[in-house]
Scaffold this motif. Structure first.
Motif, mmCIF file in Angstrom:
data_model
loop_
_atom_site.group_PDB
_atom_site.id
_atom_site.type_symbol
_atom_site.label_atom_id
_atom_site.label_comp_id
_atom_site.label_asym_id
_atom_site.label_seq_id
_atom_site.Cartn_x
_atom_site.Cartn_y
_atom_site.Cartn_z
ATOM 1 N N MET A 91 48.310 40.538 -74.439
ATOM 2 C CA MET A 91 46.869 40.286 -74.426
ATOM 3 C C MET A 91 46.535 39.163 -75.413
ATOM 4 N N PHE A 134 48.141 35.754 -74.217
ATOM 5 C CA PHE A 134 47.432 35.105 -73.107
ATOM 6 C C PHE A 134 46.079 34.553 -73.568
ATOM 7 N N CYS A 135 45.403 35.325 -74.437
ATOM 8 C CA CYS A 135 44.080 34.861 -74.882
ATOM 9 C C CYS A 135 44.200 33.583 -75.704
ATOM 10 N N TYR A 163 46.118 30.679 -73.106
ATOM 11 C CA TYR A 163 45.322 30.235 -71.953
ATOM 12 C C TYR A 163 43.841 30.177 -72.300
ATOM 13 N N ARG A 164 43.532 29.866 -73.572
ATOM 14 C CA ARG A 164 42.120 29.767 -73.947
ATOM 15 C C ARG A 164 41.496 28.591 -73.198
ATOM 16 N N ARG A 165 40.205 28.665 -73.037
ATOM 17 C CA ARG A 165 39.545 27.637 -72.221
ATOM 18 C C ARG A 165 39.607 26.284 -72.911
ATOM 19 N N ARG A 166 40.077 25.285 -72.178
ATOM 20 C CA ARG A 166 40.128 23.920 -72.705
ATOM 21 C C ARG A 166 39.549 22.978 -71.670
ATOM 22 N N VAL A 172 41.185 21.836 -68.151
ATOM 23 C CA VAL A 172 42.274 22.709 -67.694
ATOM 24 C C VAL A 172 41.667 23.833 -66.868
ATOM 25 N N ARG A 173 42.152 23.967 -65.653
ATOM 26 C CA ARG A 173 41.609 25.006 -64.781
ATOM 27 C C ARG A 173 42.548 26.200 -64.707
ATOM 28 N N ALA A 174 41.948 27.332 -64.398
ATOM 29 C CA ALA A 174 42.776 28.512 -64.194
ATOM 30 C C ALA A 174 43.588 28.332 -62.925
ATOM 31 N N ASP A 175 44.742 28.964 -62.917
ATOM 32 C CA ASP A 175 45.597 28.897 -61.731
ATOM 33 C C ASP A 175 45.089 29.915 -60.707
ATOM 34 N N GLN A 176 44.462 29.400 -59.654
ATOM 35 C CA GLN A 176 43.827 30.314 -58.700
ATOM 36 C C GLN A 176 44.804 30.875 -57.680
ATOM 37 N N THR A 177 46.062 30.471 -57.762
ATOM 38 C CA THR A 177 46.995 30.915 -56.717
ATOM 39 C C THR A 177 47.589 32.281 -57.025
ATOM 40 N N MET A 225 45.376 25.990 -48.885
ATOM 41 C CA MET A 225 45.475 25.900 -50.325
ATOM 42 C C MET A 225 44.957 24.560 -50.833
ATOM 43 N N SER A 276 37.977 34.790 -67.415
ATOM 44 C CA SER A 276 39.228 34.068 -67.261
ATOM 45 C C SER A 276 39.061 32.962 -66.224
ATOM 46 N N ARG A 277 37.898 32.932 -65.567
ATOM 47 C CA ARG A 277 37.638 31.987 -64.472
ATOM 48 C C ARG A 277 38.781 32.010 -63.476
ATOM 49 N N LEU A 279 45.819 42.482 -67.442
ATOM 50 C CA LEU A 279 46.678 41.580 -68.219
ATOM 51 C C LEU A 279 47.091 40.390 -67.364
ATOM 52 N N LEU A 313 44.614 37.677 -66.973
ATOM 53 C CA LEU A 313 44.504 36.729 -68.084
ATOM 54 C C LEU A 313 45.550 35.618 -67.964
ATOM 55 N N LYS A 338 47.645 32.622 -67.212
ATOM 56 C CA LYS A 338 47.296 31.321 -66.649
ATOM 57 C C LYS A 338 45.827 31.231 -66.259
ATOM 58 N N GLY A 339 44.985 31.980 -66.947
ATOM 59 C CA GLY A 339 43.561 31.849 -66.703
ATOM 60 C C GLY A 339 42.975 30.774 -67.611
ATOM 61 N N SER A 340 41.641 30.740 -67.657
ATOM 62 C CA SER A 340 40.970 29.834 -68.579
ATOM 63 C C SER A 340 40.052 30.735 -69.409
ATOM 64 N N VAL A 341 40.636 31.316 -70.465
ATOM 65 C CA VAL A 341 40.017 32.469 -71.115
ATOM 66 C C VAL A 341 38.984 32.035 -72.143
ATOM 67 N N GLN A 342 37.759 32.514 -72.005
ATOM 68 C CA GLN A 342 36.686 32.214 -72.933
ATOM 69 C C GLN A 342 36.301 33.502 -73.638
#
Lengths: 494, 562
Positions: free
Chosen positions: A207, A210-211, A214-217, A220-225, B1, B285-286, B346, B349, B351-355
């Protein structure tokens, strides 16, 4: 106490208490505890009050500013007291300077060990303050009732008698196990604890990782796949399932051990009532609040309750069972090595639930047998003669739990005080009344709900009393009558 | 995709605020008291349960201050018994059970469906008044003789030995039960019948799956509680022997009846919390929620399994060995879906974009605290270890980790998450975060020491204790005070936002569920046109817009096929 009044006092009290806590953690301001002061410390306190009477007026005026220190009784010869204590002893005891100062303040040399544990208070120069030295840490406890309440805890206290010290042993998580079955329980406990550590580390670690990672930058986009992954999901379902199966089975096997007494086990019956325990041995001997068993013997407890639900909890043996009215429940334990163990009631049973303790003493068989003989003969003196009724009454009062509700110093408890009761006109909650005589006392003990008394404000005491008719033989009832008679004329404060 | 950008000249931004919204479109006391608007009912619930929480919190504070030192400090044992009973009863019946479904669910559920209201608006209002009546009975209890039976009302103490106001309290719980049943019924029908075009069962937001599971339990389990309490009242008033052995009854029967409701009730408390957290974790996490179907199915399987495990509350109350074996085994089956949910969050989170905004801090706090609460539940599901831990502070710590660390934290997370939608105001992110972290630290300090003292033998519901437990109790009390400071700051943050907060955009967080498409706060009728539902976790459906300081539908976005 009426609840409305409580709401008001609590809200006021909360402010006061939190202010007090904020001031000083180590000295929980507080107080009284007449009920719990041991005979010796009570005596010491009153002695303190007398000798310091002169200073006390000044002290009260000038105040909380002057810190109380250990009292010095001028005319007390410490050396003489110690010499008297050591007289006839093969190994005379040496006292440290600190201990000598306590003796100089009025603590009996024989109580020094208890004083080190914090069970005996040391009088101070301030008559309202006693000093408790609990595990080397000094607490200054005021006996001024207005400042809050922290009673002096004494071994003889009627409130929360400290049991054996053995709970201080054992591991971080568990008190020391007293039997092999208890050790089996601990092995399972430790196994689950390791599962806890590992999963908490994995989940918590990932936890945080990952936080951070993968913090928001910006940009940089989240991996939607990544939306699911069937092999992964099956894996993390199956591993916990296997672990659960192992825990379940291991726990069940030990549980069967805990529930299945060996055929040769010694039987002890226990009857729970509000708020105490009565233990009965196959020979007919009864013992309230405390029971002894021989060492290294399987003991089977057969238990029932005379009123509400209770629960018999022996933490050292990892054993517990609810105790129910109209049913018998059983547990067993192997008594193991000699020692003293705590028994708690763990099923809420009303007002004095937290006072419903008992003590288990495991001792060598000879000692156990000697105790059993003595316990069976408690109404008889050394010469084999019946003790006087008054003495039997006083012993009954102390042994049978009367004292937890009925005071003899006139204060009002859960039940009316015994002080000055004899010959008094009693008002009942159904409007009738009677004079407190032999028949009144007899009926109150055997069938208490037939005549429930009201207090000075006309409020009924309610159905609080234990019904003693199946438990109390006639000698003890006669003794109680004599005992109450002896308190005639003592001032009542209800 | 692949995504194809289609140039569009001037994107039309959706309306962010309206002059007339559900809060100000009509005025006066009666326009609230007689409203059928789910949002107003939700807000009234929110006020009610917040006050209940405050009351229960005061009792908690009184308990912890009393236990700061051994011996009695400022109340006697009888008063202490009343205080812990009222703390439990107020928190469970007035706060946690209605908390998320009735307060947050009422506001959000129809919005998430793009619906105008719930299926039965009048029943909804009735449910609110039942809650209010139940609460009034509790207040009556407080000001008559109080209550000292423990929140479980175990017999025969509650029927034959106490002189406190058991009848008022149980009558209150009876009404609260019906309030809960009506809410559940309403939500069940609403989810079945009022989904918008395109929202198939597998496009249902996970919050709604959680609400659906909760509604099943509310509907099927709560009547048993009602019947049980009626029997209890009959025994007390008419002297019919049902539970008291002196009258020919059986006290263990009461425990079976009570836990047949109250175990599902535990999941009535936690399922909505899990549902809220699923929404928050995905939004902040968007990223598309991981393992959507597993989370959804686990909600329903938890709801169904919860009916089969009530006996694990009674492992030491003379239950037969065979029954304990079966109940212990089934209890473990519930551990699996709960674990699956945690792993899925978990993985969301990853490979997310965590705020780390305030709602996310609460959701992450939930994940950690629920993990501890769940793992320590294993000790209580295993028969041999449960025997020693049963009715000790270990159990107290365990269920506070689940109920407070779980449900309360999720409730607070959800409250911050939907606050802009409900009130149209943004709160101060800084003080919101400080409050969340303070509450998290305080909570752990308050309850972790209770595990240790519990496994070392400290029984629960004790007004007094021996000196060897003093350290743990002091840590616990200190933690409670810190938790209290965190919660006070939280209350200040939210109340402050009502008066000085910035106007909230329609979609401040970038969530993809439908409730964020209507203005903040929504108008009386919610939506002008029934919205079209797509994948609720297709986060790239919306994108950040500087001008509105919020998210707006992305230009030329094509849904990703999964």
């Amino acid at each position: 106490m009426k609840f409305q009044a409580f709401l008001l006092t609590t809200l006021l009290g909360l402010a006061g208490a939190s202010a007090g806590l904020a001031q000083d953690d180590a000295a929980p301001a507080a107080p009284t505890a007449a009920e719990s002061a041991a005979a010796e410390s009570a005596a010491a306190e009153s002695a303190a009050a007398e000798s310091a009477a002169a200073e006390s007026a000044a002290a009260e005026d000038s105040a909380p500013a002057a810190p109380a220190t250990i009292r010095v009784v001028d005319d007390l010869d410490v050396d003489a007291v110690i010499a008297a204590f050591n007289e006839g002893s093969d190994a005379p005891r040496q006292f440290t300077d600190e201990e000598r100062s306590w003796i100089g303040a009025g603590v009996a040399p024989g109580d020094i060990d208890k004083a080190h544990q914090g069970y005996v208070a040391i009088p101070s120069t301030d008559p309202n303050v006693v000093i408790i030295n609990r595990n080397g840490k000094e607490l200054r406890v005021t006996s001024n009732a207005d400042a809050g309440r922290v009673p002096v805890i004494t071994p003889d206290s009627s409130h929360m008698m400290p049991f054996a010290p053995e709970v201080d042993n054992g591991s971080f998580w568990m008190a020391e196990a007293a039997s092999e079955t208890a050790k089996d329980v601990d092995r399972m406990f430790n196994f689950i604890m390791w599962i806890n550590y590992i999963f908490a580390a994995i989940i918590g670690g990932l936890m945080v990782l990952f936080c951070v990672k993968y913090r928001r930058r910006p940009g940089v986009r989240a991996d939607q796949t990544i939306t699911h992954n069937t092999p992964l999901e099956i894996t993390w379902s199956i591993i916990p399932t296997i672990l659960c199966a192992i825990m379940f089975w291991g726990g069940y096997v030990t549980f069967l051990d805990l529930r299945t007494p060996p055929p040769d086990s010694m039987k002890v019956n226990a009857t729970a009532y509000r708020w105490g325990w009565n233990f009965q041995y196959p020979s007919g001997v009864e013992s309230p609040q405390e029971f002894h068993v021989p060492a290294n013997t399987p003991i089977e407890m057969v238990m029932t309750s005379t009123d509400t639900l209770h629960s018999f909890h022996l933490p050292a043996y990892r054993s517990k069972s609810d105790v129910l009215p109209n049913r018998y429940t059983k547990i067993w334990f192997n008594s193991g090595e000699p020692g003293t163990y705590r028994v708690y009631c763990t099923e809420y049973c009303g007002k004095d639930h937290s006072n419903m303790y008992a003590k288990l003493v495991v001792e060598p068989r000879e000692d156990y047998e000697a105790w059993l003989t003595k316990a069976g003969n408690w109404m008889v003196n050394e010469n084999g003669e019946m003790k006087p009724l008054l003495e039997i009454g006083e012993l009954t009062y102390n042994r049978r739990g009367c004292k937890s509700c009925h005071s003899i110093d006139g204060t009002k408890g859960t039940g009316p005080t015994f002080a000055g009761l004899w010959g008094l006109e009693r008002q009942f909650d159904d409007g009738t009344s009677a004079v407190a005589d032999e028949q009144y006392i007899n009926q109150s003990i055997r069938d208490p709900y037939s005549q429930v008394v009201v207090d000075a404000n006309g409020v009924s005491y309610g159905k609080q009393m234990t019904i003693y008719s199946p438990m109390l033989p006639v000698e003890q009832i006669n003794g109680m009558i004599e005992f109450i008679k002896s308190l005639e004329g003592v001032a009542r404060k209800d | 995709m692949t995504q194809v950008d289609i140039p569009v000249e001037s994107p039309v931004r959706p309306v962010q605020h309206l002059d007339k919204n559900f809060i100000n479109h009509s005025k006066g006391f009666l326009s609230w008291a007689l409203t059928l608007d789910h949002k107003r009912i939700g807000l009234m619930y929110l006020v009610g349960i917040s006050l209940s929480f405050f009351l229960g919190g005061l009792f908690a504070l009184a308990i912890r201050l009393e236990l700061f030192s051994p011996g009695m400090q400022f109340m006697d044992a009888a008063t202490y018994n009343q205080v812990f009973t009222l703390h439990g009863a107020v928190m469970v019946f007035l706060f946690i059970i209605p908390g998320i479904p009735a307060a947050l669910g009422n506001v959000v559920l129809p919005l998430m469906l793009g619906a105008k209201d719930v299926a039965f608006p009048r029943l909804n209002l009735c449910s609110y008044y039942l809650w209010l009546s139940g609460a009034a009975f509790f207040i009556w209890t407080l000001f008559s003789n109080g209550l000292d039976t423990g929140w479980t009302f175990y017999t025969p103490y509650s029927t034959s030995y106490t002189d406190t106001s058991v009848i008022q309290a149980t009558a209150g719980v009876f009404m609260l039960g019906f309030s809960s049943i009506f809410t559940g019924l309403n939500f069940l029908v609403t989810i079945h019948k009022m989904r918008p075009p395109g929202m198939t069962w597998h496009k249902l937001p996970l919050f709604l799956w959680g609400m659906y599971g909760t509604a099943i339990m509310q509907l099927l389990a709560t009547p048993v509680l009602g019947i049980t309490l009626l029997l209890l009242i009959m025994e007390t008033t008419l002297g019919i022997g049902i539970f008291d052995p002196q009258k020919g009854g059986d006290p263990v029967l009461y425990q079976h009846f009570f836990w047949f409701y109250s175990h599902p009730a535990v999941y009535i408390m936690i399922l909505p919390a899990m549902a809220v957290v699923s929404e928050i974790i995905a939004a902040f996490s968007r990223k598309h929620i991981f393992g959507y179907r597993m989370i959804a199915y686990s909600s329903v399987s938890i709801a169904l399994l919860s009916f089969l495990v009530w006996g694990h509350h009674m492992f030491v109350s003379s239950e037969s060995t065979l029954a304990t074996l079966i109940f212990s085994a089934i209890t473990f089956t519930i551990a699996i879906p709960s674990a699956i949910k945690v792993f899925n969050w978990l993985a969301t989170l990853y490979k997310g974009s965590v705020q780390l905004d305030t709602p996310m801090l609460y959701a992450l706090g939930f994940m950690w605290l629920f993990t501890i609460g769940g793992l320590t539940g294993l000790f209580l599901a295993v028969l041999s270890t449960d025997v020693v831990l049963h009715d000790t502070y270990f159990v107290v710590a365990h269920f506070h980790y689940v109920m407070v660390g779980g449900t309360l934290f999720a409730f607070l997370g959800g409250l911050h998450y939907w606050w802009p939608k409900m009130t149209g105001k943004m709160y101060s992110e800084t003080s919101g975060r400080i409050a969340a972290v303070t509450a998290f630290i305080g909570f752990n300090l308050a309850f972790f020491p209770q595990f240790i003292m519990g496994s070392r033998g400290m029984p629960r519901r004790y007004a007094d204790y021996t000196a060897d437990f003093e350290l743990y109790h002091r840590l616990s009390t200190t933690g409670t005070l810190i938790l209290g400071v965190g919660l006070a700051l939280l209350a200040y943050t939210l109340l402050r936002s009502l008066f000085g907060g910035k106007k909230a955009p329609a979609n401040p967080w970038g969530s993809a569920t439908i409730e964020w498409e209507c203005p903040s706060p929504p108008p009386h009728h919610n939506f002008d046109h029934p919205p079209l539902a797509t994948d609720p976790y297709d986060m790239e459906r919306v994108e950040w817009d500087e001008e509105v300081q919020g998210y707006v539908p992305a230009v030329g976005h094509r849904p990703t096929a999964h």
